[in-house]
Scaffold this active site. Structure first.
Site: not given
Ligand code: PEP
Ligand code: MG
Length: 934
Positions: A27, A96, A105, A107, A342, A458, A564, A620, A791, A810, A812-815, A878, A898
């Site tokens: 302000k 102010r 929150g 004064m 603002r 899932h 998948r 895949r 992965e 690629s 697979g960053t989940n695994d 991915c 990508y």
């Molecule tokens: C992963 O493991 O990041 C992946 C893309 O494969 P999934 O989720 O099918 O195991």
């Molecule tokens: Mg996987």
């Protein structure tokens, strides 16, 4: 630090640095900036956040501050020709708070500071308006009493209401000067009662108390809670400034007004001034809702010259700040003052529209227009959202696993969801957790609610892929599938009861709550087109069906980064074929089942290629352990028990007919014979029992203690090469069909769970003969690339070797996250991870935002080693994190080619990809400038 060295504690609006929000608060900085660009701001000064921090450290005003405030006051007196505490011409001030970030929150405002018994008389004389003056005085006592002296609201509200009741008036405006005088006296009395001392008559003492109260409000509970809730760190805002400004009055007659405005409509983005004003009123009156303000457009006819001035102010603010402004103004006796400005907070629609229009009008560059939009905001535009004005109270909270909101009848198994959904009912599938075989239930449902599993469970992954809302891991919900019931806290939900889920925040409501539909506007398309031009990194889709591919293409996907294939196996017409493949005891039997699957897969791939045209489509090969396609052991045991019972019942009925014959009663025989007995009933049941028993035996044979680390991915492909061979053949044949009809296709075959180059080579060996066979049978040579997912941790460490075989990687960053942390991706998010996040053991949920420090390091190593081996290698990500802006910035930084994410995240990712590049360029330019200057 001595006084010579330290920065001043107070800056006049003419001298403060309008860019330094950390020091002057948002302000205060804007008041300085507006003053310095020639806007009409009432004179004033800012006490800095540093003064606040120094005060809080020692609980006393820092040395030198009082002198600086006095000097600023003297300067104010000179500018205004009034005197602070001077009964002949009293200078009145507003006080102010204001930190670097707007923070409700802290004064409240104190108005009319400078009034006391003497100056009040001066004000009456000066204005000739007793009522106005007493009104100002009672407001001051009330605000100062509450804010600076800690007197509770009720101490003022009670006498004030009494006076109003006695006088028979509803609104404050109905009170006379005499009434307001009485109110002032009773307020003074209330202060004495509560504080044990008289209301301060010394105006300078009043100002000091007010400044201290503002400083202390920084450490008030409300402010601390707010900072914690919104993760405001000292780096972002530390301490509050105090803004001290000459009062101007919008309530001195009909040539006065007060108003608030936006330079553009914050709901739609329309380029038209938006706001409200109230003649002869103070800002408070607007907030209190005592009188109804008028839309600012009314001023154009009612007070045209003032409207012109206001338009001038609006234009000046926008061209200077190059951003939509939210401003406050007061008109005192025909003079317009700007009291505050603002950046305007807008919804997603308005943010996108204003960005596009401001760039088209030349107010912003396209790059600035892109950077102005938070990519996450786009999520709002792509899913139905709950009506923001709804008053529903949630009964459970889970993880916000897939955004959007939906209402429907709850059902507790996928078959019922399909049955009711296909019959036209809106249903929400409520499960403890979902499995691949529930997929048909997903298709038929509006949304998914589970009581177990995290954001990469899932349910979450599939729902996100389909763009359906999902709340996962709502632990308070107990589902009883057999009784078709669920318990949510004290409520029992019976199949058919309507519930609403909000996948954006994880809340679950009983009953239906209205939603507002999504909007993929032309403005958004334009903005995303600019984003694609600006970005380096490409954005691909995780999708498994031709329909999903069409939607992803509409969202702007530049290809498919992950199909998948197991998802295709779960469709009701394929599952029996897959089950046969699994039950097969010999390679020949398995091949027979695969031969029947081949045309179906080929058709799937053809659909994907057609939807994506000449963009890459990464397929895949089968990944999950095959037992996932079979029912669970418990389920099979139950079904077998039921079938055996049924068999016994039918046999019993046959016995009954025989028995009645022995009774010799023709009527009874006729009655018994009327009981319908299915022809071949027992034989049919025996067949079913045999099949189920076979499945049960197989399930037991396939059982693994830890299937996620078991017989899955490439391990399956190596032990059952005919499965992968069928899939590879289907890809090549589908590509050949498309190619022969003149379509350019870019198939990519990707192998999951690889940890050594030997595995990849084994699969690669399957390819060449199939490629040659298709070429000789169809006369079409299909080109495709062959790559691997990365992965598992070993794959990162052996990326150089893998790159000898794989043409692309690629991640697979989940695994990979699961493997790097040893956190189960199915369970961690609703067990200990929230605790870890709340207690700052981990900053983010690594299944949502890539863990740059650990997993990111593995990725960097793999990228370097992979590209050292294969120059310019195509490398992407991915996992679910691939749609998250912070992760995308990291992917840009490490040079990935990508990101691939679920369809509805694509617009978010496109914008994030552009912003990542623009921010990186900005940072590089700053670095270069600093180096050159050094
Ligand atoms: C992963 O493991 O990041 C992946 C893309 O494969 P999934 O989720 O099918 O195991
Ligand atoms: Mg996987």
């Amino acid at each position: 630090m001595d006084d010579q060295q330290r920065q001043p504690y107070a800056f006049s609006f003419e001298t403060g640095d309008g860019q330094n929000k950390k020091l002057l608060g948002g302000k205060g900085a804007n008041l300085c900036e507006m003053t310095q660009i020639g806007l009409n701001v009432p004179p004033g000064f800012v006490v800095t956040t540093q003064a606040c921090l120094d005060f809080l450290e020692n609980d006393q005003l820092p040395e030198g501050l009082a002198d600086e405030i006095n000097a600023q006051l003297t300067a104010l007196e000179e500018k205004t020709g009034k005197g602070f505490g001077d009964p002949n011409s009293p200078l009145l001030l507003s006080v102010r708070s204001g930190s670097a970030l707007s923070m409700p929150g802290m004064m409240d405002t104190i108005l009319n500071l400078g009034l006391n018994q003497e100056t009040l008389q001066g004000l009456i004389q000066q204005t000739g308006d007793e009522r106005f003056s007493y009104d100002a005085y009672r407001r001051f006592i009330q605000l100062f009493g509450k804010v600076a002296l800690g007197v509770p609201d009720e101490a003022f509200d009670k006498p004030f209401e009494e006076i109003k009741r006695r006088e028979g008036v509803k609104a404050d405006v109905g009170l006379s000067a005499e009434n307001l005088k009485e109110a002032s006296e009773r307020f003074l009395e209330a202060v004495r009662e509560h504080t044990g001392r008289a209301f301060p008559e010394d105006v300078k003492e009043g100002l000091t108390l007010a400044v201290k109260a503002v400083f202390r409000s920084w450490m008030g509970k409300r402010a601390i809670d707010y900072r914690r809730e919104f993760k405001i760190t000292p780096d972002m805002a530390n301490g509050t400034a105090v803004n001290i400004m000459t009062m101007v009055f919008g309530n001195m007659g009909n040539d006065c007004a007060t108003g608030v405005g936006f330079t553009r409509n914050p709901g739609t983005g329309e380029n038209l001034m938006y706001g409200e004003y109230l003649v002869n009123a103070q800002g408070e009156d607007v907030v209190a809702g005592i009188r109804t303000p008028k839309p600012v457009q009314d001023m154009a006819t009612e007070w045209p010259d003032m409207y012109q001035q206001l338009e001038g102010l609006r234009n000046r603010l926008e061209t200077h700040y190059r951003e939509v402004q939210d401003f406050e103004y007061t008109i005192e006796k025909g003079t317009l003052y700007c009291l505050q400005t603002r950046n305007g907070k807008m919804n997603a629609v308005a943010t996108v529209r204003t960005s596009v229009e401001m760039a088209n009008d030349g107010l912003l560059s396209r790059e600035e227009a892109l950077l102005r939009v938070d990519p996450e905001l786009l999520e709002q535009l792509l899913h139905p959202m709950l009506d923001p004005d709804h008053d529903g109270v949630h009964v459970a909270v889970g993880l916000p696993a897939s955004p959007g909101a939906a209402s429907g009848k709850c059902v507790f198994d996928a078959d019922r969801a399909e049955l009711l959904g296909n019959a036209g009912a809106k249903v929400i599938l409520v499960r403890e957790e979902t499995k691949p075989e529930d997929i048909h239930g997903f298709f038929a449902s509006q949304g998914i609610l589970t009581s177990r599993g995290g954001k990469t469970s899932h349910a979450a992954v599939v729902a996100r892929g389909m763009g359906k809302p999902c709340v996962a891991g709502a632990e308070g919900i107990e589902v009883n599938t057999e009784n078709r019931q669920a318990r949510v806290g004290d409520h029992v939900l019976i199949e058919g009861d309507v519930i609403t889920i909000d996948g954006g925040n994880g809340k679950v409501y009983l009953g239906e709550i209205e939603t507002v539909p999504p909007e993929f506007s032309d403005d958004l398309r334009t903005l995303l087109g600019w984003a694609d031009e600006a970005a380096r990194i490409k954005v691909l889709a995780n999708t498994d069906t031709p329909d999903g591919a069409v939607t992803a293409a509409d969202y702007g996907a530049m290809g498919i980064g992950l199909c998948r294939t197991e998802r295709m196996f779960n469709a009701p017409d394929r599952l029996p074929l897959v089950v046969d493949m699994i039950l097969a005891n010999t390679t020949e039997e398995r091949q027979a089942a695969l031969d029947r699957l081949l045309p179906v897969q080929r058709q799937d791939f053809e659909g994907l290629f057609k939807a994506m045209g000449d963009r890459p489509v990464t397929i895949r090969l089968l990944d999950p352990p095959i037992h996932e396609f079979l029912p669970t052991e418990r389920q099979l045991e139950q079904e077998l028990a039921h079938l055996r019972q049924l068999r016994g019942t039918i046999e019993g009925m046959r016995d009954l007919v025989g028995a009645t014959k022995l009774m010799g009663d023709p009527e009874k025989v006729a009655a018994a014979e009327k009981i319908p007995l299915p022809a071949d009933g027992v034989e049919l049941i025996d067949e079913a029992i045999a099949k189920k028993q076979l499945m049960l035996d197989k399930v037991r044979e396939l059982f693994e203690i830890n299937p996620m680390l078991g017989h899955r991915g490439v391990r399956l492909g190596i032990t059952y090469p005919e499965i992968y061979a069928m899939q590879i053949q289907a890809v090549i044949e589908a590509a050949a069909i498309c190619q022969s009809s003149g379509q350019h296709v870019k198939p990519e075959i990707m192998v999951p769970q690889v940890c050594t180059a030997q595995e990849l080579m084994k699969v690669r060996e399957l390819v060449a003969p199939l490629q040659q066979r298709v070429a000789s049978e169809t006369g079409t040579d299909v080109n495709f690339s062959f790559g691997t997912m990365i992965e598992v941790v070993r794959a990162c460490m052996r990326a150089g070797q893998l790159a000898q075989v794989a043409e692309f990687f690629s991640f697979g960053t989940n695994d990979l996250t699961q493997a790097a942390f040893s956190f189960s991706r199915e369970d961690a998010e609703n067990k200990f991870l929230p605790f870890y996040n709340e207690n700052r053991i981990l900053q983010d949920n690594p299944f949502e935002v890539l863990d740059v420090k650990g997993v990111g390091r593995l990725i960097k190593t793999a990228v370097k080693d992979g590209r050292d081996q294969r120059e310019g290698m195509k490398i992407g990500i991915c996992g679910e994190q691939g749609g998250h802006p912070t992760t995308i910035a990291f992917c840009h930084e490490v040079g990935l080619s990508y990101v691939s994410c679920s369809g509805p995240r694509i617009p978010v990712a496109r914008l994030a990809a552009a912003n990542a590049k623009l921010r990186a360029e900005e940072a590089a330019a700053v670095k270069l400038r600093t180096e050159e200057a050094a």
